[in-house]
Enzyme design. Structure first.
Site, PDB file in Angstrom:
ATOM      1  N   HIS A  71      61.278  18.672 -29.420  1.00 23.50           N
ATOM      2  CA  HIS A  71      60.523  17.457 -29.718  1.00 23.50           C
ATOM      3  C   HIS A  71      59.715  17.579 -31.012  1.00 23.50           C
ATOM      4  O   HIS A  71      59.583  16.615 -31.761  1.00 23.50           O
ATOM      5  CB  HIS A  71      59.583  17.150 -28.543  1.00 23.50           C
ATOM      6  CG  HIS A  71      58.789  15.905 -28.700  1.00 23.50           C
ATOM      7  ND1 HIS A  71      59.362  14.679 -28.968  1.00 23.50           N
ATOM      8  CD2 HIS A  71      57.440  15.684 -28.640  1.00 23.50           C
ATOM      9  CE1 HIS A  71      58.420  13.756 -29.051  1.00 23.50           C
ATOM     10  NE2 HIS A  71      57.244  14.347 -28.868  1.00 23.50           N
ATOM     11  N   ASP A  76      39.429  10.455 -21.677  1.00 21.88           N
ATOM     12  CA  ASP A  76      39.339   9.302 -20.775  1.00 21.88           C
ATOM     13  C   ASP A  76      40.127   8.123 -21.319  1.00 21.88           C
ATOM     14  O   ASP A  76      40.862   7.455 -20.572  1.00 21.88           O
ATOM     15  CB  ASP A  76      37.877   8.905 -20.564  1.00 21.88           C
ATOM     16  CG  ASP A  76      37.107   9.913 -19.709  1.00 21.88           C
ATOM     17  OD1 ASP A  76      37.755  10.651 -18.948  1.00 21.88           O
ATOM     18  OD2 ASP A  76      35.870   9.952 -19.822  1.00 21.88           O
ATOM     19  N   SER A 104      56.598  11.053 -32.597  1.00 15.35           N
ATOM     20  CA  SER A 104      56.339  10.740 -31.191  1.00 15.35           C
ATOM     21  C   SER A 104      55.466   9.488 -31.070  1.00 15.35           C
ATOM     22  O   SER A 104      55.878   8.407 -31.472  1.00 15.35           O
ATOM     23  CB  SER A 104      55.708  11.959 -30.512  1.00 15.35           C
ATOM     24  OG  SER A 104      55.733  11.853 -29.124  1.00 15.35           O
TER      25      SER A 104
END
Length: 312
Positions: free
Chosen positions: A291, A225, A124
């Site tokens: 996936h 963040d 990925s």
């Protein structure tokens, strides 16, 4: 044999290559210190056995690859290193997550380990990182294996991940009963509002760990963040890589049930896009896998990796 970053001195003792041989490009990019786990075959670390380096996907870590890495080291009779990406696992944090930066992190880590070439496998986000690495510094890449990723990702993936991150950032990290397990359960329950698949929710929640500085709370070992702010870069292909090509052997492994292969096969559009950058790709679709091919069909995945590497 299994170690976590304790192998640095041992590897360097076996190393006869000049330092900084690998880190000759992209000097302007600021790298971070990565963490890795090392898995050795019974024969130990032999310089003539090119190692396999594995990079996990978004919100994953090297821990997710423990069993696969251990088995591959024995099956391939070569060292296997599972590496944490920046802002993940035990690796250092940084505000940005561009693929050039993440690729250069790996280059610097291989340099520190004095590894001049490696077989590189990425899943990925890790798949895009290893693609960028192969394009930017092909001399370091003995071969390339990409799991359920191509330069072009499905539309809508970014908004799904953004929803995950927003819920994760809103979780109260207080240990109400002193138990990290209970907090992970609360996070799993809260994530149900944006993800019905229990496996995915548990996968995300496993990133909650005890706060070493505050016994009454826990922390995300992810830099949420930075991931949130960099999400557009993460789900997009780096257009500055256009025109670069990797001419070495490459293998693209996909899950037949993955959102990345909605027809159950690599589409012609995907293959055309891959061909712009990789001149010798092989394609393999593994049935009954989504996936996370390596997790859902580990035996078939390892068979595929072993067949590819043994055929080189």
């Amino acid at each position: 044999m299994f170690r976590i970053n304790a192998n640095l001195s041992m590897v360097k003792k076996l190393c006869s290559w000049p330092p900084s041989l690998l880190n000759k490009a992209s000097k302007s990019i600021s790298t971070v210190q990565l963490s890795h786990a090392e898995y050795l075959p019974k024969s130990g670390w032999e310089k003539d056995r090119v190692p396999l380096v594995i990079l996990h996907g978004l919100c994953g870590s090297k821990n997710n690859w423990h069993i696969i890495s251990k088995k591959l080291a024995q099956r391939l009779n070569r060292p296997v290193l599972a590496v944490d990406a920046r802002n993940h696992g035990d690796s250092d944090h940084a505000p940005s997550m561009q693929y050039r930066e993440m690729a250069q992190d790996v280059v610097a880590h291989l340099d520190e380990l004095c590894i001049p070439r490696a077989h590189i496998l990425g899943h990925s986000m890790g798949g895009r990182t290893v693609m960028a690495l192969a394009l930017l510094q092909p001399e370091l890449v003995e071969s390339l294996i990409v799991e359920d990723s191509t330069p072009n990702w499905p539309s809508g993936v970014g908004s799904i991940i953004r929803n995950y991150l927003e819920v994760m950032k809103a979780v109260d990290m207080s240990l109400l009963d002193g138990s990290v397990a209970s907090l992970r359960k609360r996070a799993i329950d809260q994530l149900e509002s944006v993800e019905k698949n229990m496996g995915i929710r548990a996968f995300l929640a496993q990133n909650i760990v005890a706060d070493k500085d505050n016994p009454s709370s826990a922390v995300w070992r992810l830099n949420l963040d930075a991931i949130y702010d960099s999400l557009d870069d993460i789900v997009s292909w780096d257009s500055s890589l256009a025109g670069l090509q990797y001419t070495g052997p490459s293998c693209f492994i996909g899950g037949a049930k993955s959102v990345h292969q909605p027809t159950g096969e690599f589409s012609q559009e995907q293959k055309d896009n891959v061909a712009l950058y990789f001149t010798s790709p092989q394609y393999h679709i593994i049935q009954d896998a989504g996936h996370w091919v390596h997790s859902e069909q580990p035996q078939r995945f390892m068979d595929c990796v072993q067949a590819f590497l043994n055929g080189l």
